[in-house]
Write a protein that holds these residues in place. Sequence first.
Motif, PDB file in Angstrom:
ATOM      1  N   PRO A  75       1.444  18.083 -40.544  1.00  0.00           N
ATOM      2  CA  PRO A  75       2.706  18.039 -41.297  1.00  0.00           C
ATOM      3  C   PRO A  75       3.673  19.160 -40.920  1.00  0.00           C
ATOM      4  CG  PRO A  75       1.029  19.066 -42.642  1.00  0.00           C
ATOM      5  CD  PRO A  75       0.342  18.666 -41.349  1.00  0.00           C
ATOM      6  N   LEU A  76       3.696  19.543 -39.661  1.00  0.00           N
ATOM      7  CA  LEU A  76       4.565  20.657 -39.295  1.00  0.00           C
ATOM      8  C   LEU A  76       6.029  20.224 -39.313  1.00  0.00           C
ATOM      9  CD1 LEU A  76       4.624  21.399 -35.490  1.00  0.00           C
ATOM     10  CD2 LEU A  76       3.404  19.445 -36.379  1.00  0.00           C
ATOM     11  N   ASP A  77       6.889  21.143 -39.700  1.00  0.00           N
ATOM     12  CA  ASP A  77       8.328  20.871 -39.688  1.00  0.00           C
ATOM     13  C   ASP A  77       9.080  21.802 -38.753  1.00  0.00           C
ATOM     14  OD1 ASP A  77       7.871  23.079 -41.264  1.00  0.00           O
ATOM     15  OD2 ASP A  77       9.045  22.396 -42.979  1.00  0.00           O
ATOM     16  N   TYR A  78       8.397  22.789 -38.155  1.00  0.00           N
ATOM     17  CA  TYR A  78       9.011  23.682 -37.180  1.00  0.00           C
ATOM     18  C   TYR A  78       8.087  23.844 -35.976  1.00  0.00           C
ATOM     19  CZ  TYR A  78      12.873  25.158 -40.144  1.00  0.00           C
ATOM     20  OH  TYR A  78      14.031  25.168 -40.891  1.00  0.00           O
ATOM     21  N   LEU A  79       8.688  23.806 -34.790  1.00  0.00           N
ATOM     22  CA  LEU A  79       7.971  24.092 -33.561  1.00  0.00           C
ATOM     23  C   LEU A  79       8.658  25.270 -32.886  1.00  0.00           C
ATOM     24  CD1 LEU A  79       5.809  23.390 -31.413  1.00  0.00           C
ATOM     25  CD2 LEU A  79       7.517  21.900 -30.338  1.00  0.00           C
ATOM     26  N   VAL A  80       7.908  26.339 -32.666  1.00  0.00           N
ATOM     27  CA  VAL A  80       8.435  27.557 -32.049  1.00  0.00           C
ATOM     28  C   VAL A  80       8.098  27.537 -30.563  1.00  0.00           C
ATOM     29  CG1 VAL A  80       8.361  30.072 -32.031  1.00  0.00           C
ATOM     30  CG2 VAL A  80       8.131  28.835 -34.198  1.00  0.00           C
ATOM     31  N   LEU A  81       9.096  27.742 -29.729  1.00  0.00           N
ATOM     32  CA  LEU A  81       8.879  27.780 -28.289  1.00  0.00           C
ATOM     33  C   LEU A  81       8.645  29.223 -27.858  1.00  0.00           C
ATOM     34  CD1 LEU A  81      11.576  25.238 -27.034  1.00  0.00           C
ATOM     35  CD2 LEU A  81       9.229  24.819 -27.815  1.00  0.00           C
ATOM     36  N   GLY A  82       7.488  29.482 -27.296  1.00  0.00           N
ATOM     37  CA  GLY A  82       7.113  30.842 -26.920  1.00  0.00           C
ATOM     38  C   GLY A  82       7.128  31.086 -25.426  1.00  0.00           C
ATOM     39  N   CYS A  83       8.032  30.435 -24.735  1.00  0.00           N
ATOM     40  CA  CYS A  83       8.205  30.648 -23.292  1.00  0.00           C
ATOM     41  C   CYS A  83       9.635  30.269 -22.948  1.00  0.00           C
ATOM     42  CB  CYS A  83       7.217  29.794 -22.494  1.00  0.00           C
ATOM     43  SG  CYS A  83       7.461  29.853 -20.701  1.00  0.00           S
ATOM     44  N   SER A  84      10.310  31.106 -22.166  1.00  0.00           N
ATOM     45  CA  SER A  84      11.726  30.839 -21.883  1.00  0.00           C
ATOM     46  C   SER A  84      11.923  29.622 -20.989  1.00  0.00           C
ATOM     47  CB  SER A  84      12.390  32.071 -21.250  1.00  0.00           C
ATOM     48  OG  SER A  84      11.725  32.450 -20.059  1.00  0.00           O
ATOM     49  N   HIS A  85      10.857  29.123 -20.364  1.00  0.00           N
ATOM     50  CA  HIS A  85      10.964  27.878 -19.599  1.00  0.00           C
ATOM     51  C   HIS A  85      11.093  26.656 -20.529  1.00  0.00           C
ATOM     52  CE1 HIS A  85       9.439  30.302 -16.254  1.00  0.00           C
ATOM     53  NE2 HIS A  85       9.652  29.287 -15.427  1.00  0.00           N
ATOM     54  N   TYR A  86      10.502  26.748 -21.698  1.00  0.00           N
ATOM     55  CA  TYR A  86      10.327  25.554 -22.535  1.00  0.00           C
ATOM     56  C   TYR A  86      11.602  24.956 -23.125  1.00  0.00           C
ATOM     57  CZ  TYR A  86       5.326  26.736 -22.318  1.00  0.00           C
ATOM     58  OH  TYR A  86       4.051  27.029 -21.895  1.00  0.00           O
ATOM     59  N   PRO A  87      12.704  25.732 -23.318  1.00  0.00           N
ATOM     60  CA  PRO A  87      13.922  25.073 -23.804  1.00  0.00           C
ATOM     61  C   PRO A  87      14.392  23.916 -22.927  1.00  0.00           C
ATOM     62  CG  PRO A  87      14.119  27.425 -24.128  1.00  0.00           C
ATOM     63  CD  PRO A  87      12.848  27.207 -23.355  1.00  0.00           C
ATOM     64  N   TYR A  88      14.034  23.943 -21.655  1.00  0.00           N
ATOM     65  CA  TYR A  88      14.409  22.827 -20.781  1.00  0.00           C
ATOM     66  C   TYR A  88      13.620  21.553 -21.092  1.00  0.00           C
ATOM     67  CZ  TYR A  88      17.210  26.094 -18.129  1.00  0.00           C
ATOM     68  OH  TYR A  88      18.182  27.008 -17.777  1.00  0.00           O
ATOM     69  N   LEU A  89      12.622  21.670 -21.967  1.00  0.00           N
ATOM     70  CA  LEU A  89      11.826  20.506 -22.370  1.00  0.00           C
ATOM     71  C   LEU A  89      12.212  19.993 -23.755  1.00  0.00           C
ATOM     72  CD1 LEU A  89       8.304  21.782 -21.210  1.00  0.00           C
ATOM     73  CD2 LEU A  89       9.890  20.291 -19.963  1.00  0.00           C
ATOM     74  N   ILE A  90      13.221  20.599 -24.374  1.00  0.00           N
ATOM     75  CA  ILE A  90      13.580  20.228 -25.744  1.00  0.00           C
ATOM     76  C   ILE A  90      13.875  18.736 -25.905  1.00  0.00           C
ATOM     77  CG2 ILE A  90      15.369  20.490 -27.525  1.00  0.00           C
ATOM     78  CD1 ILE A  90      15.279  23.490 -27.033  1.00  0.00           C
ATOM     79  N   PRO A  91      14.639  18.093 -25.022  1.00  0.00           N
ATOM     80  CA  PRO A  91      14.864  16.646 -25.196  1.00  0.00           C
ATOM     81  C   PRO A  91      13.561  15.846 -25.234  1.00  0.00           C
ATOM     82  CG  PRO A  91      16.418  17.536 -23.622  1.00  0.00           C
ATOM     83  CD  PRO A  91      15.427  18.622 -23.876  1.00  0.00           C
ATOM     84  N   LYS A  92      12.605  16.214 -24.407  1.00  0.00           N
ATOM     85  CA  LYS A  92      11.323  15.510 -24.382  1.00  0.00           C
ATOM     86  C   LYS A  92      10.495  15.812 -25.630  1.00  0.00           C
ATOM     87  CE  LYS A  92      11.096  15.123 -19.401  1.00  0.00           C
ATOM     88  NZ  LYS A  92      12.560  15.247 -19.338  1.00  0.00           N
ATOM     89  N   LEU A  93      10.573  17.043 -26.103  1.00  0.00           N
ATOM     90  CA  LEU A  93       9.856  17.411 -27.321  1.00  0.00           C
ATOM     91  C   LEU A  93      10.429  16.671 -28.527  1.00  0.00           C
ATOM     92  CD1 LEU A  93       9.576  21.256 -26.682  1.00  0.00           C
ATOM     93  CD2 LEU A  93       7.683  19.623 -26.664  1.00  0.00           C
TER      94      LEU A  93
END
Length: 263
Positions: free
Chosen positions: A175-193
């Motif tokens: 039931p998570l409502d927040y996902l924290v990205l802990g790598c500066s590469h990962y914002p480029y995956l936001i659309p897929k996430l």
Amino acid sequence: MVNNKIGIFDSGVGGTSIWKEIHELLPFEDTIYLADSANAPYGIKTREEIISLSRKNTIKLLELGAKIIVVACNTATTNAILELRKEFEVPFIGIEPAIKPAALKSKTKTIGILATKGTLSSHLFTKTSELYTQGIKVIEVEGNGLVELIEAGKIDSEEMKSLLRQILIPLQEQPLDYLVLGCSHYPYLIPKLRAFFSNAITIIDSGEAVARQTKSILDKLGKLNTNFQQKGECVFYSNNNPAVLEKIINPVKDQFQVKRINF
């Protein structure tokens, strides 16, 4: 020093997500970006290796005229920034997973953290997590292999889609409502996430906060560029294939240079 540059380094191209936020907030500042892609990913290396690589990057940025250094890599920040601050007089800005806002805002009291092994196992990450996640269920997921695919220019590949689905399995049915990205590469995956979670969760990265902190420190030290006559010069250096770096920053229409150098 006012006319010197904002230096930024990462284990590869991912830190450009931080550079974009800094450039948007401070468009008149000159910036230098080091992509240490030849040594990516940092997340699987030992703390000693990460400190050594971060020191190497710092020395190169200082040679290139940096007045402040942004460690645009979660793994390098959590493992090396304290050592860098002891050794060098230049101010450093670090990047950490945005655990605090996610924990404070979560209504389900369940948050996910997608990060590298190097970040999740660091003392600084553990300390921050313990400080802000009392009463919060935290599901930590290692993004093994994601950085390598991004560095290879395979963000939109079937291989990436398949790997993401596999990595995110522990977060399904939660039931998570927040996902924290802990790598500066990962914002480029936001659309897929967002597609994976059907936009049902809020995804947080640290880019805007890092940009604001960079501006604040420069202003406090009297090093903020107030010459608003022309936009700053943006130079990017890679010690591997510069084509991937050029492609990932291409949507930014301002003038920039991408060069391959050994460092």
